[in-house]
Design a protein around this motif. Sequence first.
Motif, PDB file in Angstrom:
ATOM      1  N   THR A  38       0.889  -1.150   0.000  1.00 33.17           N
ATOM      2  CA  THR A  38       0.000   0.000   0.000  1.00 33.17           C
ATOM      3  C   THR A  38       0.934   1.208   0.000  1.00 33.17           C
ATOM      4  O   THR A  38       2.158   1.048  -0.020  1.00 33.17           O
ATOM      5  N   SER A  68      -5.419  -0.742  -1.323  1.00 31.45           N
ATOM      6  CA  SER A  68      -5.196   0.611  -0.814  1.00 31.45           C
ATOM      7  C   SER A  68      -6.007   0.802   0.471  1.00 31.45           C
ATOM      8  O   SER A  68      -6.917   0.039   0.760  1.00 31.45           O
ATOM      9  N   LYS A  69      -5.674   1.835   1.188  1.00 35.48           N
ATOM     10  CA  LYS A  69      -6.291   2.067   2.489  1.00 35.48           C
ATOM     11  C   LYS A  69      -7.814   2.159   2.401  1.00 35.48           C
ATOM     12  O   LYS A  69      -8.521   1.582   3.223  1.00 35.48           O
TER      13      LYS A  69
END
Lengths: 292, 292
Positions: free
Chosen positions: B120, B286-287
């Motif tokens: 990430t 991704s976050k």
Amino acid sequence: MNVFVIGIGLIGGSFAKDIRRLRPDTIFYGIDSNETHLDEALKLGLVDIKSDYNDLHLADMVVVSIPVDVMVEELPKILDAVNDDCVVFDGGSTKSLICQMVEDHPKRRNFLAAHPIAGTEFSGPSAAIENLYAGKTNIICEVEKTAFKLQERALELFQEMGMRIRYMNPQAHDKHIAYVSHLSHISSFMLGKTVIEKEKNERDIFDMAGSGFESTVRLAKSSPAMWTPIFKHNKENVVETLEEYIQNLQEFMQLLKNDDYKGIYKEMNDTNKIKEILNGIPLNNSKTVTKK
Amino acid sequence: MNVFVIGIGLIGGSFAKDIRRLRPDTIFYGIDSNETHLDEALKLGLVDIKSDYNDLHLADMVVVSIPVDVMVEELPKILDAVNDDCVVFDGGSTKSLICQMVEDHPKRRNFLAAHPIAGTEFSGPSAAIENLYAGKTNIICEVEKTAFKLQERALELFQEMGMRIRYMNPQAHDKHIAYVSHLSHISSFMLGKTVIEKEKNERDIFDMAGSGFESTVRLAKSSPAMWTPIFKHNKENVVETLEEYIQNLQEFMQLLKNDDYKGIYKEMNDTNKIKEILNGIPLNNSKTVTKK
């Protein structure tokens, strides 16, 4: 209330979904040059009636969500056809030329120039999403040129949909949106092009691509029919952003050629402050996220 | 089993989480030049014991997840210190120089060169995620140089973690990864820089930024300490991708300057085929997505 949606795709269809929830008595009329989209919108329940400009006098509200080059042609005709108590708003990604085209129209007071900063890389009626606009920014231009009670009818709805309203003049809108939206699309399209060209004979290579690549090229899935006229309308600003972007890439490449790794570190470290900036941006609506 | 994790951040920490689940009897030893990270990793339960190279002879497996410039310095020393029945694998984003540095090492057979395409934009022990590697590609280079039973020990684990294994030579890895990963990072950093420079006095402007901007600049949050040495290691390939990318941007800008909108439409339409390519890429980590 009678709401006409002209251009019943992602943007117009998502407005229809939210308005139906907030104003359940509404009858939705759909107008679209694409007959297949219109049938699809009817089937999906986005609109109740297929319609055309001859019925526009029945409208209390008109949502115009069509490519910006068609917008400048059609908006004057739409205003010609509506009654005095109808509010017409658009969702175009450029604002200067649109505002200019209706500047002297006798029904200018019926028009509210809007740009809801929301969307996904998908298009068409099936791409419409409920709550697409919740928490998103809606930029309103030349609000003072719209009749008070018509401003109110649209703005109350935008607020109930959860949008953050910002007022801006059309020139400032077009200048800044070139940086925070139009340039992103070009960088993404050209990144996609560069990789496809290089790897065209080695499809397996995309096994090597991870979520980072996906994130940066996501916008390269966007509709050319929508984006070509946007770049045309905003040519001057977009060229300026591109020149600056290319300049920055060239400088970075030069640092690399010069083995100036302190310089490269600094470039990236300085840009890391984008973290705080991004924290202020409303939650993503890309496909990956809306799937949850 | 005794597993040593050298560099206990996002990559090493995520390996520790998965290995602990799959091999519950494992004892985890952490080594890190950053004492704060090491304490954090202990607190988070990523490792059980703080350690150093003097204990490396106890290891059955060593995960080396440190910046690639430190890797080329440390990897020979790590191999010096391990016993004959220990497998050492790395997670470096470049492979040529790393493989070259240990080519003639007496313990070359103890080393497996790996690049798990996962991550990430975040870093440090707190960024470690369970199942980060599930469904992701792991590129293995020069597998034939690793002892059979040591290959097996690592590869079985990778498979149980749900990774797709691909074999490639280090030169091909570095060439292709420049296109599908390294270029994305530079395009994102320079996009972030261009916008920050322009809008530095107008923070409100970022209210106008939507999910598209966020998506294209996400990688500009990445760690300069990790990425500077990657660009240094892969300089030649990265410069080549940058030259092609800049060339494509310049051609696009020229089409715009020439008002060649048919050409612009065609560029975007041709690149839309990225849709099918992206369909083959494993799900985003991704976050925004891991938050769900």
